[in-house]
Design an enzyme around this catalytic site. Sequence first.
Site, PDB file in Angstrom:
ATOM      1  N   HIS A   1      -1.882   1.642   7.069  1.00 61.57           N
ATOM      2  CA  HIS A   1      -3.439   1.913   6.306  1.00 61.57           C
ATOM      3  C   HIS A   1      -1.613   2.962   4.940  1.00 61.57           C
ATOM      4  O   HIS A   1      -2.517   3.838   5.705  1.00 61.57           O
ATOM      5  CB  HIS A   1      -4.160   1.749   5.480  1.00 61.57           C
ATOM      6  CG  HIS A   1      -4.464   0.416   4.195  1.00 61.57           C
ATOM      7  ND1 HIS A   1      -3.445   0.116   3.307  1.00 61.57           N
ATOM      8  CD2 HIS A   1      -5.707   1.393   3.745  1.00 61.57           C
ATOM      9  CE1 HIS A   1      -4.523   0.084   2.414  1.00 61.57           C
ATOM     10  NE2 HIS A   1      -5.354   0.470   2.214  1.00 61.57           N
TER      11      HIS A   1
ATOM     12  N   CYS B   1       1.072  -1.222   0.315  1.00 65.50           N
ATOM     13  CA  CYS B   1      -0.094   0.077  -0.305  1.00 65.50           C
ATOM     14  C   CYS B   1       1.178   0.946  -0.736  1.00 65.50           C
ATOM     15  O   CYS B   1       0.312   2.335  -0.551  1.00 65.50           O
ATOM     16  CB  CYS B   1      -0.711   0.017   1.272  1.00 65.50           C
ATOM     17  SG  CYS B   1       0.161  -0.256   3.086  1.00 65.50           S
TER      18      CYS B   1
ATOM     19  N   ASN C   1      -7.950   4.808  -2.183  1.00 65.78           N
ATOM     20  CA  ASN C   1      -7.290   3.402  -2.044  1.00 65.78           C
ATOM     21  C   ASN C   1      -6.764   2.311  -2.762  1.00 65.78           C
ATOM     22  O   ASN C   1      -7.060   2.577  -4.076  1.00 65.78           O
ATOM     23  CB  ASN C   1      -8.435   2.826  -1.139  1.00 65.78           C
ATOM     24  CG  ASN C   1      -7.547   1.396  -0.182  1.00 65.78           C
ATOM     25  OD1 ASN C   1      -7.028   1.542  -0.021  1.00 65.78           O
ATOM     26  ND2 ASN C   1      -9.418   1.121   0.956  1.00 65.78           N
TER      27      ASN C   1
END
Length: 361
Positions: A286, A150, A307
């Site tokens: 994240h 990520c 995202n």
Amino acid sequence: MKRFIVLALCMLMVLETTKGLDFHNKDVESENSLWELYERWRSHHTVARSLEEKAKRFNVFKHNVKHIHETNKKDKSYKLKLNKFGDMTSEEFRRTYAGSNIKHHRMFQGEKKATKSFMYANVNTLPTSVDWRKNGAVTPVKNQGQCGSCWAFSTVVAVEGINQIRTKKLTSLSEQELVDCDTNQNQGCNGGLMDLAFEFIKEKGGLTSELVYPYKASDETCDTNKENAPVVSIDGHEDVPKNSEDDLMKAVANQPVSVAIDAGGSDFQFYSEGVFTGRCGTELNHGVAVVGYGTTIDGTKYWIVKNSWGEEWGEKGYIRMQRGIRHKEGLCGIAMEASYPLKNSNTNPSRLSLDSLKDEL
């Protein structure tokens, strides 16, 4: 540079091409109807379970379905949906997809120092809303798969954005190059830090395209030929002053910004649409990117967050998160670790090396 590495495991998220499964009141009225819903859910998402495991997972599934059902009946600004993670406990979800060991890095490296430079500090007039997607500075939503990369996706969103702003050309860049080649301190599928990735891109003279170095969702050997064919360069990065949503807003008004958040809560797990105001902490686990902000008709302020779990999660891969809360860290810690790349000109590396690589391919 930040004083600790965000996202040791990141969010090892995989989402299938199927969307969340809808259900109704009649589906939660009895044990039999819930079992039938579980079987439909397993078929919908192609989830295989042994007989013994099904019995255990069914109890978890019931809990999650009831949580989603009860949450959606409340007067909240967001909705949940039964998705791929329907028979995972909240703890399993946090452990598997939000397993970052941030406290260890904080204790080991100490708190980061105050920001040395913030180029938007004196910006006082801001637009009421910004959406870099509408300005052509954001590529389609990508999917990191079962790889804790990520941090690479967050970095790439910000670099793609500032490059389009400076050059008026949107180029999809290579997360895989960062995963494979930026391994001095970052750890590929085991996590990394966006600041380190920005510095890697600067020192290497740029980043190549996704077309040249496509994503594999796994740690591979660095392809130096592809690494040496950069198409977009940057001049460094800056941190947004810590714990300041006002300063984050100033930065986002001018370019997409990389941020870290706590994405381990059950409402985040099943988020579907609306402005997220759910429970979450500041255990950053994240990496995502803020690509805009706005306000709903009823006055709720929000961030537009891109995202990297594919378009099937959330609002076609995005989540709107409440902005301007009373806690200085921002919702889910969104204002704690924000940074952005610097690009001072509209020029990029020569295409000679890229053209030579294409000839070889």
